[in-house]
Design an enzyme around this catalytic site. Structure first.
Site, mmCIF file in Angstrom:
data_model
loop_
_atom_site.group_PDB
_atom_site.id
_atom_site.type_symbol
_atom_site.label_atom_id
_atom_site.label_comp_id
_atom_site.label_asym_id
_atom_site.label_seq_id
_atom_site.Cartn_x
_atom_site.Cartn_y
_atom_site.Cartn_z
ATOM 1 N N HIS A 1 41.515 0.565 39.642
ATOM 2 C CA HIS A 1 40.931 0.695 40.978
ATOM 3 C C HIS A 1 41.885 0.309 42.105
ATOM 4 O O HIS A 1 41.632 0.658 43.262
ATOM 5 C CB HIS A 1 39.657 -0.146 41.080
ATOM 6 C CG HIS A 1 38.531 0.386 40.246
ATOM 7 N ND1 HIS A 1 38.008 1.648 40.411
ATOM 8 C CD2 HIS A 1 37.843 -0.171 39.222
ATOM 9 C CE1 HIS A 1 37.047 1.844 39.549
ATOM 10 N NE2 HIS A 1 36.921 0.761 38.801
ATOM 11 N N GLN B 1 36.323 -1.996 27.685
ATOM 12 C CA GLN B 1 35.286 -2.240 28.683
ATOM 13 C C GLN B 1 34.078 -1.350 28.420
ATOM 14 O O GLN B 1 34.193 -0.130 28.342
ATOM 15 C CB GLN B 1 35.845 -1.984 30.091
ATOM 16 C CG GLN B 1 34.954 -2.506 31.194
ATOM 17 C CD GLN B 1 35.729 -2.758 32.476
ATOM 18 O OE1 GLN B 1 36.908 -3.072 32.438
ATOM 19 N NE2 GLN B 1 35.061 -2.636 33.610
ATOM 20 N N GLU C 1 30.776 -0.069 30.014
ATOM 21 C CA GLU C 1 30.236 0.029 31.371
ATOM 22 C C GLU C 1 29.490 1.332 31.614
ATOM 23 O O GLU C 1 29.291 1.731 32.765
ATOM 24 C CB GLU C 1 31.368 -0.128 32.390
ATOM 25 C CG GLU C 1 32.547 0.796 32.155
ATOM 26 C CD GLU C 1 33.721 0.505 33.074
ATOM 27 O OE1 GLU C 1 33.509 -0.087 34.147
ATOM 28 O OE2 GLU C 1 34.860 0.858 32.715
ATOM 29 N N ASP D 1 29.580 -0.796 37.116
ATOM 30 C CA ASP D 1 29.378 0.569 36.649
ATOM 31 C C ASP D 1 28.199 0.671 35.690
ATOM 32 O O ASP D 1 27.473 1.669 35.679
ATOM 33 C CB ASP D 1 30.647 1.087 35.970
ATOM 34 C CG ASP D 1 31.687 1.540 36.972
ATOM 35 O OD1 ASP D 1 31.315 2.034 38.040
ATOM 36 O OD2 ASP D 1 32.892 1.394 36.688
#
Length: 252
Positions: A44, A145, A147, A173
């Site tokens: 990000h 991850q 999400e 998310d």
């Protein structure tokens, strides 16, 4: 820093933060606060390949392990971060067992995986290739991850994949994909987090969680979560500036 993987998987609790400001100075300032690790955010934040290596160098200078959250599942991105000397990688949006196995393969040298051998920084620019081949599979941390709604549905199969060190929960998310955003849906989101944590711990995996601040870490520790990324350098800079300016204005 060879004990970082052991610390992550020992369930004793490690606390780090995202490094989102794309400069080694920010890493050095963060490292001075003595986190257990930092995680350079290439998903990000606008951090390129060359800058990642400089940021890892800055973390190494202060003997703070540096992980990298790679932009996606591409094995080249995982290999690049590890070749630069990262202590581990965090792979986002893993939603099924096949994606989890691909992350394992990309982060491990043969025969455990398919990571390529190269003369990068981690291998001493070619001078320590044999040493790296011998030790990397035992020391590099692989965190994946969870999400997405698909990842939640497949968590038992994902958690069973060999070679994963940490199953990390991205509540932001996750809340979007299971339609559990906002305070009114907190119970639903928390139930999903606990389901992931329970499945991961049942499979013998360490569990991680992102929190914007550390105010509720003690609560989540009771759910078996032992690996935390707390906010980011950018978030803390913003909060610190806002608090400082507010205090100054209140005294004028």
């Amino acid at each position: 820093m060879s004990g970082f993987r052991q610390n992550c998987t020992a369930f004793d609790g490690v606390i780090g933060t995202f490094s989102a400001i794309p400069h080694p100075v920010a890493v050095e300032i963060t490292a001075a606060a003595a986190p257990d690790f930092i995680c350079i955010d290439c998903e990000h934040a606008q951090i390129g390949r060359e800058r990642v290596e400089d940021m890892i160098r800055a973390a190494d200078l202060h003997r703070v392990p540096a992980m990298v959250r790679v932009p996606g599942h591409a094995p080249e991105a995982i290999a690049s971060a590890l070749d630069a000397g990262a202590a581990g990688v965090l792979v986002p949006r893993v939603s099924n067992a096949d994606e989890a196995r691909a992350a394992v393969a990309a982060s491990r040298f043969p025969p455990a995986g398919r990571r390529g051998v190269g003369p990068g920084r981690a291998a001493g620019y070619g001078y320590r290739i044999a040493e790296t081949l011998k030790s990397a599979n035992e020391t590099v941390v692989l965190a994946i991850q969870i999400e997405t709604a698909e990842g939640l549905a497949n968590i038992e199969e994902i958690a069973a994949v060999e070679g994963i060190d940490v199953i990390f929960i991205g509540p932001g998310d996750l809340s979007v994909t299971i339609d559990a955003m906002g305070p009114a849906n907190a119970d639903r989101l928390n139930a999903a987090i606990r389901r992931i944590a329970d499945a991961a711990r049942a499979a013998g995996k360490a569990v991680g969680l992102f929190r914007p601040d550390g105010s509720d870490v003690a609560t989540w520790e009771k759910a078996g979560i032992s690996f935390y990324i707390i906010g980011s350098d950018a978030m803390m800079l913003s909060a610190g500036l806002a608090a400082g300016l507010k205090q100054a204005r209140s005294e004028t």
